[in-house]
Design a protein around this motif. Structure first.
Motif, PDB file in Angstrom:
ATOM      1  N   PRO A   1       6.253 -23.816 -32.250  1.00 27.79           N
ATOM      2  CA  PRO A   1       6.840 -24.535 -31.137  1.00 27.79           C
ATOM      3  C   PRO A   1       8.237 -24.996 -31.508  1.00 27.79           C
ATOM      4  O   PRO A   1       8.538 -25.169 -32.679  1.00 27.79           O
ATOM      5  N   PRO A   2       9.071 -25.188 -30.521  1.00 30.37           N
ATOM      6  CA  PRO A   2      10.427 -25.598 -30.832  1.00 30.37           C
ATOM      7  C   PRO A   2      10.449 -27.002 -31.413  1.00 30.37           C
ATOM      8  O   PRO A   2       9.718 -27.877 -30.975  1.00 30.37           O
ATOM      9  N   SER A   3      11.291 -27.177 -32.415  1.00 29.99           N
ATOM     10  CA  SER A   3      11.434 -28.497 -33.004  1.00 29.99           C
ATOM     11  C   SER A   3      12.203 -29.399 -32.052  1.00 29.99           C
ATOM     12  O   SER A   3      13.156 -28.960 -31.416  1.00 29.99           O
ATOM     13  N   PRO A   4      11.818 -30.673 -31.983  1.00 25.04           N
ATOM     14  CA  PRO A   4      12.539 -31.569 -31.074  1.00 25.04           C
ATOM     15  C   PRO A   4      14.007 -31.690 -31.404  1.00 25.04           C
ATOM     16  O   PRO A   4      14.825 -31.945 -30.530  1.00 25.04           O
ATOM     17  N   THR A   5      14.353 -31.528 -32.668  1.00 24.57           N
ATOM     18  CA  THR A   5      15.750 -31.699 -33.036  1.00 24.57           C
ATOM     19  C   THR A   5      16.461 -30.362 -33.226  1.00 24.57           C
ATOM     20  O   THR A   5      17.587 -30.339 -33.692  1.00 24.57           O
ATOM     21  N   ALA A   6      15.784 -29.294 -32.873  1.00 24.16           N
ATOM     22  CA  ALA A   6      16.440 -27.991 -32.977  1.00 24.16           C
ATOM     23  C   ALA A   6      17.648 -27.964 -32.050  1.00 24.16           C
ATOM     24  O   ALA A   6      17.611 -28.484 -30.947  1.00 24.16           O
ATOM     25  N   GLY A   7      18.690 -27.361 -32.515  1.00 27.25           N
ATOM     26  CA  GLY A   7      19.889 -27.283 -31.701  1.00 27.25           C
ATOM     27  C   GLY A   7      20.828 -28.449 -31.907  1.00 27.25           C
ATOM     28  O   GLY A   7      21.985 -28.375 -31.493  1.00 27.25           O
ATOM     29  N   LEU A   8      20.369 -29.489 -32.545  1.00 24.93           N
ATOM     30  CA  LEU A   8      21.278 -30.591 -32.837  1.00 24.93           C
ATOM     31  C   LEU A   8      22.126 -30.196 -34.037  1.00 24.93           C
ATOM     32  O   LEU A   8      21.670 -29.489 -34.924  1.00 24.93           O
ATOM     33  N   PRO A   9      23.330 -30.665 -34.073  1.00 30.75           N
ATOM     34  CA  PRO A   9      24.227 -30.212 -35.141  1.00 30.75           C
ATOM     35  C   PRO A   9      23.850 -30.807 -36.484  1.00 30.75           C
ATOM     36  O   PRO A   9      23.425 -31.958 -36.563  1.00 30.75           O
ATOM     37  N   SER A  10      24.015 -30.007 -37.522  1.00 30.87           N
ATOM     38  CA  SER A  10      23.770 -30.533 -38.853  1.00 30.87           C
ATOM     39  C   SER A  10      24.990 -31.268 -39.382  1.00 30.87           C
ATOM     40  O   SER A  10      24.875 -32.096 -40.268  1.00 30.87           O
ATOM     41  N   GLY A  11      26.139 -30.962 -38.838  1.00 26.81           N
ATOM     42  CA  GLY A  11      27.349 -31.679 -39.222  1.00 26.81           C
ATOM     43  C   GLY A  11      27.749 -32.630 -38.119  1.00 26.81           C
ATOM     44  O   GLY A  11      26.988 -32.903 -37.197  1.00 26.81           O
ATOM     45  N   ALA A  12      28.973 -33.117 -38.234  1.00 21.94           N
ATOM     46  CA  ALA A  12      29.436 -34.077 -37.234  1.00 21.94           C
ATOM     47  C   ALA A  12      29.699 -33.377 -35.904  1.00 21.94           C
ATOM     48  O   ALA A  12      29.922 -32.174 -35.849  1.00 21.94           O
ATOM     49  N   MET A  13      29.649 -34.152 -34.857  1.00 20.14           N
ATOM     50  CA  MET A  13      29.998 -33.629 -33.540  1.00 20.14           C
ATOM     51  C   MET A  13      31.514 -33.756 -33.379  1.00 20.14           C
ATOM     52  O   MET A  13      32.065 -34.857 -33.369  1.00 20.14           O
ATOM     53  N   VAL A  14      32.148 -32.623 -33.287  1.00 19.23           N
ATOM     54  CA  VAL A  14      33.609 -32.604 -33.289  1.00 19.23           C
ATOM     55  C   VAL A  14      34.143 -33.002 -31.921  1.00 19.23           C
ATOM     56  O   VAL A  14      33.628 -32.564 -30.878  1.00 19.23           O
ATOM     57  N   ARG A  15      35.130 -33.844 -31.920  1.00 22.45           N
ATOM     58  CA  ARG A  15      35.786 -34.250 -30.679  1.00 22.45           C
ATOM     59  C   ARG A  15      37.290 -34.277 -30.938  1.00 22.45           C
ATOM     60  O   ARG A  15      37.734 -34.852 -31.926  1.00 22.45           O
ATOM     61  N   VAL A  16      38.040 -33.647 -30.061  1.00 19.45           N
ATOM     62  CA  VAL A  16      39.485 -33.599 -30.216  1.00 19.45           C
ATOM     63  C   VAL A  16      40.111 -34.677 -29.337  1.00 19.45           C
ATOM     64  O   VAL A  16      39.774 -34.799 -28.153  1.00 19.45           O
TER      65      VAL A  16
END
Lengths: 177, 542
Positions: free
Chosen positions: B313-328
């Motif tokens: 089954p899909p992990s609840p946190t799958a797809g979340l970034p392992s690094g920081a969320m980049v914002r410009v």
């Protein structure tokens, strides 16, 4: 049953007659205006809490709290220790930085000063002014909090402003929120 | 990591979340049995229903530093003693004597998982039986959406009829759903269709039925083999699951199943190629949509990972970034001309899929375009942002900006557009020959991963706790996001923690949330991210 000696009764009455009447309750008076307090420089911190964008400029003598949202409103709150702000009073918040402006507000029973700001173009501009740095003063009867120098919030503040801008974008996209 | 198809039900289309109730109910029953001190649980269900992953989840839920948990995937265990919690998958493969001895052992909690026939073998023993049911029809669309997101597949819209056909053909068995979803996407792609229709599903089901001669549906398949069949080697299930590498294979619609079979096999190869090609893709992670997320620049390029288990089954946190969320963050010289240039840059960056803050006017602009990142981990992201910022910015050189005042959040990148008149340039950190070490990532301690918290906690707040040994004061940037809030990530908290090792977070309503801590070193201008953990506030919504 023992009788109280008459001499003792007389002495007690005499002592009671010498007492001064109780002092009347103190009247709420504005503190006398002392020398203007020297400005103090605060430090910024930022956060996103649910549908609110929060920022804070802190110094031990005075602090400014900015809360944007939910919706298209922001509040500016000022707190100061002791009696530097009056109870249930009116004040004017004056900012001088990249541009100058004033807001009217009130203090509550806990001596917390609050003013609100609509997040329209003018309101957003005022938040940008704060982030760009300047001096914030509170003026009014009983106000003795020192002026607060806001440093340039730097990239952290400009990043945080993106949170504020999204509030207004979301509100524009879905006014029913 | 706790996993479960019910724990992520985010629809790619932003529809309301629809959890997989049967999985949740089974999980709750097992945990209730443990809490009540019951010694033995039989977890039964047909092949591919998700028993293995439920045991994995139970293992993580019950393991503590003081409580050992042993999970066996088969009966191969000959140590003299057993731990307090014993979870045995495929228990119906055990020798009867061993099965009985484990079932009646004293002083422990045992879960024996197997096909429904297992219950007969232990009918005389006191136990609680938990039957893991299929994904219910109303949960199928959410399951499909979550599955596609889990596998980081490009979106491929399914017609309503296709979802119904999938539900009918798979009977709610996750493994079959995964297979048929992959097969349907392949069939649709082979026909050049940009949507999966019911006939594609039926074609895939017929193809699979013909290939493997297995009953297609849970409800219509009362025959229960004695052991769970291994996925056939000729077509790994993961390949079918991930098959929408939809190269325009020249297969005619009625060209016969052999052509489709060939296409399926080819898709396996294409999938491998795609997986390898996809790993080093842009590491930039944005807050725009979870599907756009990838590993952070600092993360080492992941090796080709083995295919997920067939009914994983899909992990609840799958797809979340392992690094920081980049914002410009784009700044521009105050004035109409500067605003127009900023708008152009923002549009170009957004078109490239980056998260961009509202442009910010400044009084003193730079002399030259300047692109600053503030943590070394974000350098690669800055380079990529530069390439997408539009014409006229080629002169900008990404550089490590000085940290002055409040530390920016990890992932912040600032693009400063210059003033025509040219202003003073902001200071940058001098180049260093040796890169200082990154701080150790925080260890998240509470709430435990996968914890279900009472709904009242929404009102009183949740204290997130962690350990960050040797970290600087004010080190820790805490992120909490709502997992089932629709397409885009919804941060519910993002700030540097006010106290060391903990942060009170007010969360207004029940739901699924993920959180993590990024440990920042101002001195080194580096950070490291803890893994995400998730929790459920209140019961999952039906």
């Amino acid at each position: 049953m023992n009788r109280i000696p008459p001499l003792l009764v007389l002495a007690a009455l005499g002592l009671g007659a010498c007492q001064t009447p109780p002092a009347p309750p103190p009247r709420a008076t504005a503190r006398p205006a002392g020398p203007p307090a020297s400005p103090v420089q605060g430090a910024w911190s930022f956060g996103i809490v649910g549908d609110r964008c929060t920022a804070r400029v802190t110094h031990r003598d005075v602090a400014l709290d900015v809360t944007a949202g939910p919706g298209r409103r922001a509040s500016l709150g000022v707190t100061a220790p002791g009696q530097a702000l009056p109870v249930n009073g009116r004040f004017t918040m004056a900012f001088q930085g990249g541009s100058g402006w004033q807001l009217a507000g009130r203090t509550d029973a806990q001596r917390k000063a609050a003013a609100t700001l609509a997040l329209d173009d003018a309101g957003q501009g005022r938040l940008r002014d704060l982030l760009g740095g300047g001096t914030l003063r509170l003026r009014g009867a009983g106000v003795s909090a020192p002026p607060l120098i806001l440093p340039d919030a730097g990239v952290s503040g400009r990043d945080w402003y993106g949170c504020v801008a999204r509030l207004t974008e979301n509100e524009a996209a879905d006014p029913a929120r | 990591m706790t996993v479960g198809p019910d724990l992520i039900s985010k629809s790619a289309s932003g529809a309301a979340p629809v959890p997989h109730d049967a999985w949740t109910e089974a999980r709750r029953e097992i945990l209730d049995a443990f809490a009540a001190g019951e010694p033995l649980v039989l977890l039964t269900g047909p092949a591919g229903i998700g028993k293995t992953w439920l045991l994995v989840d139970i293992e993580h839920s019950l393991r503590t530093p003081d409580r050992a948990v042993l999970r066996l995937e088969s009966g191969d265990y000959d140590a003299p003693s057993l731990p307090p919690v014993l979870l045995v998958d495929e228990a119906d493969r055990l020798e009867p004597a061993l099965l009985l001895s484990w079932a009646v052992r004293d002083g422990g909690f045992t879960v024996l998982a197997g096909l429904p026939a297992l219950a007969e073998a232990l009918a005389d023993l006191p136990h609680r039986r938990v039957e893991l049911g299929p994904v219910r029809d109303q949960d199928i669309p959410a399951y499909i959406a979550a599955r596609m997101q889990e596998l980081k597949l490009p979106p491929k819209p399914l017609d309503a009829g296709a979802a119904e056909a999938l539900a009918e053909a798979a009977g709610g068995v996750p493994r079959l759903l995964n297979l048929l979803l992959g097969g349907s996407l392949l069939v649709a792609g082979a026909e050049g269709s940009d949507r999966v229709q019911a006939e594609h599903v039926r074609e895939a089901a017929a193809l699979r039925s013909g290939m493997f001669e297995e009953p297609p549906a849970y409800a219509a398949a009362p025959v229960e083999p004695e052991v769970e069949p291994e996925p056939p080697a000729a077509m790994p299930e993961a390949s079918a699951e991930q098959s929408p590498v939809l190269a325009p294979v020249a297969v005619k619609r009625h060209g016969g199943r052999w052509a489709l079979l060939a296409a399926l096999l080819a898709a396996g190869g294409l999938l491998a190629w795609w997986a390898v090609q996809d790993q080093p893709r842009p590491p930039i992670v944005t807050e725009v949509a979870p599907a756009a997320m990838a590993s952070a620049p600092a993360a080492p390029p992941p090796e080709a990972t083995p295919a997920p288990l067939p009914d994983a089954p899909p992990s609840p946190t799958a797809g979340l970034p392992s690094g920081a969320m980049v914002r410009v963050i784009v700044t521009y010289p105050r004035g109409a001309a500067g605003a127009a240039r900023a708008a152009e840059a923002v549009a170009a960056l957004e078109q490239a899929g980056l998260a961009v803050s509202a442009p910010f006017p400044v009084t003193q602009a730079a002399a030259v375009p300047r692109l600053s990142y503030f943590f070394r981990e974000d350098r690669e992201a800055a380079l990529q942002a530069l390439g997408k910022a539009g014409p006229g910015l080629e002169r900008a050189v990404p550089r490590l900006g000085l940290l002055e005042g409040a530390a920016p959040r990890p992932g912040a990148i600032e693009l400063a557009l210059p003033d025509a008149a040219g202003g003073p340039d902001a200071p940058a950190r001098a180049e260093e020959t040796t890169e200082p070490p990154a701080p150790a990532p925080a260890v998240l301690t509470a709430p435990a991963d996968g914890a279900v918290l009472p709904a009242e906690a929404a009102q009183r707040g949740i204290t997130l706790s962690w350990q960050s040994a040797g970290a600087e004061p004010g080190c820790c940037f805490v992120e909490a996001v709502r997992l089932d809030g629709g397409g885009a990530l919804r941060p519910v908290f993002a700030a540097y923690a006010a106290a060391a090792g903990q942060q009170l977070v007010q969360i207004g309503r029940p739901g699924r949330y993920a959180w993590r801590v990024l440990t920042v070193s101002r001195a080194a201008q580096r950070y490291s991210a803890s893994p995400w953990q998730h929790f459920v506030l209140g019961e999952a919504q039906p």
